[in-house]
Write a protein that holds these residues in place. Structure first.
Motif, PDB file in Angstrom:
ATOM      1  N   LEU A   1      -6.651  10.180   2.978  1.00 45.80           N
ATOM      2  CA  LEU A   1      -7.550   9.543   3.940  1.00 45.80           C
ATOM      3  C   LEU A   1      -7.119   8.097   4.198  1.00 45.80           C
ATOM      4  O   LEU A   1      -7.147   7.617   5.338  1.00 45.80           O
ATOM      5  CB  LEU A   1      -8.986   9.562   3.404  1.00 45.80           C
ATOM      6  N   GLY A   2      -6.700   7.411   3.148  1.00 43.54           N
ATOM      7  CA  GLY A   2      -6.260   6.028   3.278  1.00 43.54           C
ATOM      8  C   GLY A   2      -5.032   5.848   4.142  1.00 43.54           C
ATOM      9  O   GLY A   2      -4.779   4.751   4.657  1.00 43.54           O
ATOM     10  N   ARG A   3      -4.280   6.917   4.342  1.00 48.41           N
ATOM     11  CA  ARG A   3      -3.089   6.825   5.202  1.00 48.41           C
ATOM     12  C   ARG A   3      -3.466   6.532   6.648  1.00 48.41           C
ATOM     13  O   ARG A   3      -2.624   6.028   7.418  1.00 48.41           O
ATOM     14  CB  ARG A   3      -2.276   8.116   5.127  1.00 48.41           C
ATOM     15  N   ALA A   4      -4.700   6.838   7.046  1.00 44.15           N
ATOM     16  CA  ALA A   4      -5.149   6.474   8.395  1.00 44.15           C
ATOM     17  C   ALA A   4      -5.306   4.974   8.528  1.00 44.15           C
ATOM     18  O   ALA A   4      -5.546   4.465   9.631  1.00 44.15           O
ATOM     19  CB  ALA A   4      -6.472   7.172   8.719  1.00 44.15           C
ATOM     20  N   GLY A   5      -5.177   4.262   7.408  1.00 44.16           N
ATOM     21  CA  GLY A   5      -5.184   2.814   7.435  1.00 44.16           C
ATOM     22  C   GLY A   5      -3.778   2.261   7.451  1.00 44.16           C
ATOM     23  O   GLY A   5      -3.229   1.934   8.507  1.00 44.16           O
ATOM     24  N   PHE A   6      -3.130   2.209   6.287  1.00 46.44           N
ATOM     25  CA  PHE A   6      -1.843   1.528   6.194  1.00 46.44           C
ATOM     26  C   PHE A   6      -0.708   2.274   6.877  1.00 46.44           C
ATOM     27  O   PHE A   6       0.201   1.657   7.440  1.00 46.44           O
ATOM     28  CB  PHE A   6      -1.479   1.286   4.717  1.00 46.44           C
ATOM     29  N   ALA A   7      -0.717   3.608   6.858  1.00 49.39           N
ATOM     30  CA  ALA A   7       0.438   4.374   7.332  1.00 49.39           C
ATOM     31  C   ALA A   7       0.547   4.426   8.844  1.00 49.39           C
ATOM     32  O   ALA A   7       1.602   4.786   9.373  1.00 49.39           O
ATOM     33  CB  ALA A   7       0.398   5.800   6.761  1.00 49.39           C
ATOM     34  N   VAL A   8      -0.523   4.106   9.569  1.00 49.37           N
ATOM     35  CA  VAL A   8      -0.483   4.077  11.026  1.00 49.37           C
ATOM     36  C   VAL A   8      -0.272   2.650  11.519  1.00 49.37           C
ATOM     37  O   VAL A   8       0.100   2.421  12.664  1.00 49.37           O
ATOM     38  CB  VAL A   8      -1.789   4.642  11.627  1.00 49.37           C
ATOM     39  N   ASN A   9      -0.489   1.688  10.637  1.00 50.11           N
ATOM     40  CA  ASN A   9      -0.468   0.276  11.004  1.00 50.11           C
ATOM     41  C   ASN A   9       0.904  -0.194  11.491  1.00 50.11           C
ATOM     42  O   ASN A   9       1.002  -1.210  12.185  1.00 50.11           O
ATOM     43  CB  ASN A   9      -0.938  -0.555   9.804  1.00 50.11           C
ATOM     44  N   HIS A  10       1.981   0.553  11.128  1.00 49.42           N
ATOM     45  CA  HIS A  10       3.319   0.224  11.631  1.00 49.42           C
ATOM     46  C   HIS A  10       3.308   0.139  13.155  1.00 49.42           C
ATOM     47  O   HIS A  10       3.866  -0.778  13.756  1.00 49.42           O
ATOM     48  CB  HIS A  10       4.341   1.308  11.238  1.00 49.42           C
TER      49      HIS A  10
ATOM     50  N   ALA B   1      -8.244  -3.225  13.779  1.00 48.56           N
ATOM     51  CA  ALA B   1      -8.086  -3.841  12.459  1.00 48.56           C
ATOM     52  C   ALA B   1      -9.185  -3.399  11.494  1.00 48.56           C
ATOM     53  O   ALA B   1      -8.911  -3.034  10.343  1.00 48.56           O
ATOM     54  CB  ALA B   1      -8.087  -5.364  12.588  1.00 48.56           C
ATOM     55  N   LYS B   2     -10.431  -3.418  11.941  1.00 48.07           N
ATOM     56  CA  LYS B   2     -11.542  -3.022  11.078  1.00 48.07           C
ATOM     57  C   LYS B   2     -11.462  -1.542  10.707  1.00 48.07           C
ATOM     58  O   LYS B   2     -11.793  -1.152   9.576  1.00 48.07           O
ATOM     59  CB  LYS B   2     -12.870  -3.328  11.756  1.00 48.07           C
ATOM     60  N   THR B   3     -11.021  -0.707  11.647  1.00 51.72           N
ATOM     61  CA  THR B   3     -10.871   0.724  11.367  1.00 51.72           C
ATOM     62  C   THR B   3      -9.830   0.964  10.292  1.00 51.72           C
ATOM     63  O   THR B   3     -10.053   1.718   9.336  1.00 51.72           O
ATOM     64  CB  THR B   3     -10.477   1.485  12.648  1.00 51.72           C
ATOM     65  N   ARG B   4      -8.667   0.315  10.441  1.00 58.43           N
ATOM     66  CA  ARG B   4      -7.598   0.484   9.451  1.00 58.43           C
ATOM     67  C   ARG B   4      -8.062   0.012   8.065  1.00 58.43           C
ATOM     68  O   ARG B   4      -7.841   0.671   7.050  1.00 58.43           O
ATOM     69  CB  ARG B   4      -6.366  -0.305   9.869  1.00 58.43           C
ATOM     70  N   LYS B   5      -8.724  -1.147   8.029  1.00 55.23           N
ATOM     71  CA  LYS B   5      -9.160  -1.702   6.753  1.00 55.23           C
ATOM     72  C   LYS B   5     -10.264  -0.855   6.122  1.00 55.23           C
ATOM     73  O   LYS B   5     -10.276  -0.650   4.900  1.00 55.23           O
ATOM     74  CB  LYS B   5      -9.646  -3.139   6.955  1.00 55.23           C
ATOM     75  N   PHE B   6     -11.171  -0.338   6.943  1.00 54.01           N
ATOM     76  CA  PHE B   6     -12.277   0.477   6.433  1.00 54.01           C
ATOM     77  C   PHE B   6     -11.758   1.750   5.780  1.00 54.01           C
ATOM     78  O   PHE B   6     -12.106   2.064   4.622  1.00 54.01           O
ATOM     79  CB  PHE B   6     -13.233   0.815   7.578  1.00 54.01           C
ATOM     80  N   LEU B   7     -10.914   2.494   6.485  1.00 55.34           N
ATOM     81  CA  LEU B   7     -10.422   3.772   5.960  1.00 55.34           C
ATOM     82  C   LEU B   7      -9.478   3.560   4.781  1.00 55.34           C
ATOM     83  O   LEU B   7      -9.498   4.323   3.809  1.00 55.34           O
ATOM     84  CB  LEU B   7      -9.727   4.564   7.065  1.00 55.34           C
ATOM     85  N   ASN B   8      -8.660   2.521   4.851  1.00 54.16           N
ATOM     86  CA  ASN B   8      -7.757   2.238   3.739  1.00 54.16           C
ATOM     87  C   ASN B   8      -8.539   1.891   2.477  1.00 54.16           C
ATOM     88  O   ASN B   8      -8.240   2.385   1.381  1.00 54.16           O
ATOM     89  CB  ASN B   8      -6.838   1.074   4.113  1.00 54.16           C
ATOM     90  N   THR B   9      -9.569   1.067   2.633  1.00 52.39           N
ATOM     91  CA  THR B   9     -10.363   0.646   1.479  1.00 52.39           C
ATOM     92  C   THR B   9     -11.141   1.801   0.869  1.00 52.39           C
ATOM     93  O   THR B   9     -11.122   2.003  -0.356  1.00 52.39           O
ATOM     94  CB  THR B   9     -11.344  -0.477   1.888  1.00 52.39           C
TER      95      THR B   9
ATOM     96  N   ASN C   1       0.815  -1.213   0.000  1.00 60.60           N
ATOM     97  CA  ASN C   1       0.000   0.000   0.000  1.00 60.60           C
ATOM     98  C   ASN C   1       0.851   1.266   0.000  1.00 60.60           C
ATOM     99  O   ASN C   1       0.462   2.273  -0.595  1.00 60.60           O
ATOM    100  CB  ASN C   1      -0.953  -0.014   1.193  1.00 60.60           C
ATOM    101  N   ASN C   2       2.006   1.209   0.640  1.00 58.00           N
ATOM    102  CA  ASN C   2       2.917   2.351   0.599  1.00 58.00           C
ATOM    103  C   ASN C   2       3.443   2.562  -0.819  1.00 58.00           C
ATOM    104  O   ASN C   2       3.553   3.698  -1.302  1.00 58.00           O
ATOM    105  CB  ASN C   2       4.087   2.130   1.573  1.00 58.00           C
TER     106      ASN C   2
END
Length: 442
Positions: free
Chosen positions: A354-363, A311-319, A247-248
């Motif tokens: 907006l999608g960065r609130a998904g993958f970019a915080v997941n670290h 997990a659901k929050t990250r996936k929702f915003l990323n998607t 995703n990055n």
């Protein structure tokens, strides 16, 4: 600072926000200043491209070493050293387009130095920011990139016009020195949290040293040290880590293609003058700044109020972010007016942010102790995406020009925008399948 009611972690987040803003002012500033100087000196487009792309090679090479250095030395110290190095380089190097070797070395140094910044920032934020504030803290910090890009494009051309290209280097160096002073004065390592739940999620942990000393009892009543090394094999073999990496890569492919080729699309694809467009061409970057922070606040709200799991929050915003951006990217060639193109590119970049609130915080969800390492790995992929995407787009346009005789038709640009659009769809499915919100690295 102890007497202030303003929490120290907020100051740390604010300073990291300013740091990303200053870095992107520098990147945009060099592009503006060098382009003016090179055009005045009659430098050809191939040579200009070599100089402009040199930064990204240095930047790509230092991502993983940056994460390692932040883990071993400390993110706070590495971030300061990075700023001192690139600011000094900007101040000392003359902007002479004919001295190619000096400029190449200088841009490599600046790229290497700035490559340490984001892994260091993620290491610092993982230490300072509690889990329920991480989304908005990371989103605010990274939104500084977009605000910096917009400010640079808005202000620096006037500085070049009235004070000359070299003045941009001096201004950038001054901004770097000023930030370094405040960081040196106010940034500290966090106190270790006494709250068990906070410590369990990595908040307040000292991430140093890399080989964490853990004393264990031996038969004679003494103690010995047991060390735990960075789990490189587990990190590189982890599916959640690769979901972040993919995703990055996609995010930066789309971002760098738009940053570098959107002006060309306006001028050659739509036959519009950038000067006549005024400040409207900055709207996509301001939109990124706004949507990045909306995503962070929304993510923390969903998690804190227990509306969704991490997990659901990250996936929702990323998607949502990547799918909407995909639609906007693929629709972009259809719009043949300035307003339509600005709207489409603003939607594409805004929802990418907006999608960065998904993958970019997941670290920091999966590896708070090794956030800088994971960030370094994924950001290397992001930087390579920029190099590949920008170069391949040029080749696609050359082929389209040969087929359609010019670049004014929608067909000549369709492939350029469809590729990042399809990558967004692919990446969102990868994140849905393999990402997690659980801490998997202790």
């Amino acid at each position: 600072m102890k007497s202030m009611k303003f929490p120290k972690r907020y100051l740390i987040v604010l300073l990291t926000f300013v740091s990303t803003c200053v870095c992107y002012i520098e990147r945009v500033g060099f592009s503006i200043a060098y382009t003016v100087a090179a055009d005045a000196a009659g430098i050809n487009q191939s040579s200009k491209g070599t100089i402009l792309s040199t930064f990204y090679y240095g930047y790509a090479c230092s991502q993983v070493p940056g994460g390692w250095a932040a883990q071993k030395i400390g993110g706070r110290q590495v971030l300061l050293l990075s700023f001192v190095l690139w600011s000094s380089t900007c101040f000392l190097v003359p902007l002479d387009p004919n001295r190619v070797t000096i400029l190449v070395v200088a841009r490599l140094l600046v790229g290497v130095a700035q490559g340490f910044i984001f892994p260091s920032i993620h290491t610092v934020l993982a230490q300072w920011v509690p889990p329920h504030e991480r989304s908005r803290s990371v989103s605010l910090t990274t939104s500084g990139m977009y605000l910096g890009a917009a400010m640079g494009m808005l202000v620096l051309p006037s500085l070049v016009k009235f004070r000359g290209p070299q003045s941009v280097f001096i201004a950038e160096a001054a901004l770097g020195v000023i930030w370094s002073f405040f960081w040196f004065k106010y940034a500290t390592d966090p106190p270790r949290s006494e709250h068990q739940k906070a410590t369990a999620t990595g908040f307040g942990e000292s991430l140093l040293p890399t080989k964490a000393s853990q004393k264990i009892k031996v038969e004679n009543g003494g103690t010995t040290a047991r060390t735990s090394e960075i789990p490189w094999k587990r990190i590189l073999a982890s599916r959640p880590v690769w979901a972040i990496v993919v995703n990055n890569f996609t995010f930066h492919y789309a971002l760098y293609v738009l940053m570098n080729w959107l002006p060309t699309y306006f001028e050659l694809g739509l036959q519009l003058s950038l000067q006549e467009m005024g400040s409207s061409k900055m709207l996509p970057y301001f939109n990124m700044f706004i949507f990045s922070n909306i995503g962070g606040v929304l993510a923390d709200h969903l998690i804190t109020k227990r509306i969704m799991s991490v997990a659901k929050t990250r996936k929702f915003l990323n998607t949502v972010g990547f799918i909407v951006s995909s639609l906007a990217l693929m629709a972009l060639p259809i719009f043949r007016t300035s307003a339509g193109a600005i709207f489409c590119s603003s939607v594409a970049l805004g929802f990418l942010a907006l999608g960065r609130a998904g993958f970019a915080v997941n670290h920091m969800d999966i590896a708070p102790k090794y956030a800088g390492i994971v960030m370094g790995v994924s950001n290397t992929a992001g930087t390579l995406a920029g190099i590949i995407g920008v170069d391949m787009t040029g080749k696609l346009l050359e082929a389209a020009k040969a087929e359609y005789s010019d670049l004014s038709s929608p067909e000549s640009w369709r492939t350029v925008f469809v590729i990042p659009g399809l990558l967004c769809v692919f990446s969102s499915f990868i994140f849905l399948l393999f990402s997690t919100g659980e801490r998997i690295f202790d």
